[in-house]
Design a protein around this motif. Structure first.
Motif, PDB file in Angstrom:
ATOM      1  N   ASP A 174       2.024  -4.365  -6.118  1.00  0.00           N
ATOM      2  CA  ASP A 174       3.453  -4.066  -5.987  1.00  0.00           C
ATOM      3  C   ASP A 174       3.962  -4.420  -4.595  1.00  0.00           C
ATOM      4  O   ASP A 174       5.047  -4.980  -4.436  1.00  0.00           O
ATOM      5  CB  ASP A 174       3.716  -2.575  -6.266  1.00  0.00           C
ATOM      6  N   SER A 175       3.177  -4.092  -3.583  1.00  0.00           N
ATOM      7  CA  SER A 175       3.604  -4.380  -2.216  1.00  0.00           C
ATOM      8  C   SER A 175       3.593  -5.880  -1.940  1.00  0.00           C
ATOM      9  O   SER A 175       4.444  -6.388  -1.194  1.00  0.00           O
ATOM     10  CB  SER A 175       2.715  -3.641  -1.213  1.00  0.00           C
TER      11      SER A 175
ATOM     12  N   ILE B 206       7.684  -1.293   1.363  1.00  0.00           N
ATOM     13  CA  ILE B 206       6.240  -1.138   1.582  1.00  0.00           C
ATOM     14  C   ILE B 206       5.973   0.033   2.522  1.00  0.00           C
ATOM     15  O   ILE B 206       4.934   0.694   2.438  1.00  0.00           O
ATOM     16  CB  ILE B 206       5.631  -2.444   2.149  1.00  0.00           C
TER      17      ILE B 206
ATOM     18  N   SER C 240       5.257   3.148   0.591  1.00  0.00           N
ATOM     19  CA  SER C 240       4.348   2.992  -0.549  1.00  0.00           C
ATOM     20  C   SER C 240       3.424   4.196  -0.672  1.00  0.00           C
ATOM     21  O   SER C 240       2.949   4.750   0.319  1.00  0.00           O
ATOM     22  CB  SER C 240       3.507   1.723  -0.380  1.00  0.00           C
TER      23      SER C 240
ATOM     24  N   GLU D  59       0.625   3.953  -2.489  1.00  0.00           N
ATOM     25  CA  GLU D  59      -0.713   3.420  -2.756  1.00  0.00           C
ATOM     26  C   GLU D  59      -1.610   3.623  -1.527  1.00  0.00           C
ATOM     27  O   GLU D  59      -1.226   3.267  -0.403  1.00  0.00           O
ATOM     28  CB  GLU D  59      -0.645   1.927  -3.102  1.00  0.00           C
TER      29      GLU D  59
ATOM     30  N   ASP E 235      -2.283   0.738   0.820  1.00  0.00           N
ATOM     31  CA  ASP E 235      -1.152   0.265   1.621  1.00  0.00           C
ATOM     32  C   ASP E 235      -0.919   1.109   2.868  1.00  0.00           C
ATOM     33  O   ASP E 235      -0.338   0.633   3.849  1.00  0.00           O
ATOM     34  CB  ASP E 235       0.137   0.271   0.789  1.00  0.00           C
TER      35      ASP E 235
END
Length: 415
Positions: free
Chosen positions: A197-198, A209, A212, A214, A217
């Motif tokens: 996704d990023s 980002i 994010s 995640e 990330d």
């Protein structure tokens, strides 16, 4: 003919009833009361708009536009979209109705919104928001007023404890462009370690980002440059005026240099009220300044700032104690011969602003017990001695409500 199957509710929708509805109504009532204190004018908006209103304002590449909007062609062949947020529609209305004459215009609204996203705690595909905007005000005091109003709403809802206001600046256009270029350079150097996704966001929306969720990330996002190194003097002074205003109003805040709004029209102040009481998705109210939006819709440069909050998420935080009591009066009709007198008395109470309901069906012997189980401040029993109806109030006789109701019952009986 086979058995008819009742259609179920659509996934991501809800039927709001009982205590859930009381919480929902408490949020709406509090919002409406506080927005009047700040002289925000109520506005009602269409539930659907031309798809272009959202595509132009939110950007074709955003997740909302590309994945989450409920769009359809109507019978005339026009592409329409159920509104996924309020701001774009309000900006459209500002332009098409000539509301520029009222600028700076303080607007407030609430109602249902629609996004095709994965339902989760406090989030639905048809959800509801309260929304406040100031359109046509370039001064930082507008940002301050919106934040002070939001803070008061949360306090009056009784949910401000454990909720933190986080603020950041996205700078003016020059600041943001310089920062965006620096972020792209930073993220490109680590692109192989970013989530998918990023990686997709790197070129089109690199600011996203920074927040994010995640795990892979986070180290890269945390080491990215802050905007402070790229702020122009004017942008720095604007942010300082906002934070000074919050201090003057007694609103607590913290700086979160990673708080962003990814859409290109956002400028200067970005903010969120966050809590840890709703799991990972902890934002209960958020917004920012969007000085570039109305230009995206074909209008002149028009500064604006606003926020929105999910009613369901706010309602989940409300304590039962703040919802208030139930009815003022519950009436138990213990003898059907007293029905006319009870009906007359109930009409008198309601006409004088006293809420009431009546238990007048089922076995007369059970009505009193049924009424006693209802959450009401007073219970009035109507009986009949064969000659006339008699009303008995069951409550502490020294209460103010008791005195009012007794006087009204006497007035009703004499009429």
């Amino acid at each position: 003919m086979g058995k008819i199957t009742t259609p179920g509710a659509i996934r991501g929708t809800q039927d709001i009833f009982g205590q859930d509805q009381e919480r929902f109504g408490h949020v709406v009532d509090t919002f409406d009361r506080v927005r009047r204190l700040y002289n925000f004018r109520r506005v009602e908006m269409p539930v659907f708009e031309a798809t272009a209103v959202f595509a132009r304002s939110l950007g074709e590449t955003t997740d909302v536009v590309s994945k989450e909007m409920y769009s359809f062609d109507d019978k005339g062949g026009d592409s329409l979209t159920l509104r996924p947020e309020f701001t774009a529609g309000l900006a459209r209305a500002y332009l098409t109705n000539g509301w520029q004459q009222y600028a700076p215009l303080k607007l407030a609204t609430h109602g249902p919104l629609f996004r095709y996203e994965r339902p989760q705690k406090g989030r639905y595909r048809q959800f509801h928001q309260i929304d406040a905007e100031i359109i046509g005000a370039a001064e930082p005091q507008a940002d301050v007023e919106l934040l002070v109003m939001a803070d008061q709403i949360l306090r009056e809802l009784g949910i401000s404890e454990g909720v933190t206001l986080q603020v950041n600046t996205l700078g003016d256009a020059a600041s943001r462009d310089a920062w965006r270029a620096a972020l792209i350079e930073h993220f490109r150097a680590h692109s192989g370690d970013l989530s998918k996704d990023s990686q997709d966001r790197l070129e089109r929306n690199p600011l996203r980002i920074l927040d994010s969720k995640e795990a892979q990330d986070r180290p890269i996002a945390d080491s990215a440059p802050d905007i402070d190194a790229y702020l122009t003097d004017e942008a720095g002074a604007f942010f300082e005026s906002v934070t000074n205003g919050l201090d003057a109003a007694g609103v607590a805040w913290t700086r979160n240099a990673r708080l962003v709004r990814g859409l290109d029209y956002y400028r200067h102040t970005a903010f969120e009220f966050v809590t840890d009481r709703l799991g990972a998705q902890g934002t209960v109210l958020g917004g920012g300044r969007y000085d570039g939006l109305i230009e995206n819709l074909g209008g002149p440069h028009t500064p604006a700032v606003g926020w929105a909050a999910g009613i369901e998420r706010l309602a989940m935080l409300c304590d039962d104690a703040v919802l208030g009591g139930g009815l003022d009066v519950i009436i138990a009709l213990e003898d059907d011969r007293a029905l006319a007198d009870a009906t007359s008395a109930q009409a008198t109470l309601r006409n004088h602003g006293i809420s009431s309901d009546m238990i007048a069906t089922g076995s007369p012997r059970k009505r009193y017990d049924k009424a006693a189980k209802i959450n009401a401040s007073l219970l009035i029993s109507f009986q009949h001695d064969g000659a006339a109806a008699k009303a008995n109030i069951k409550a502490a006789p020294d209460s103010e409500l008791h005195a009012r109701v007794a006087a009204l019952l006497q007035s009703s009986a004499s009429n």
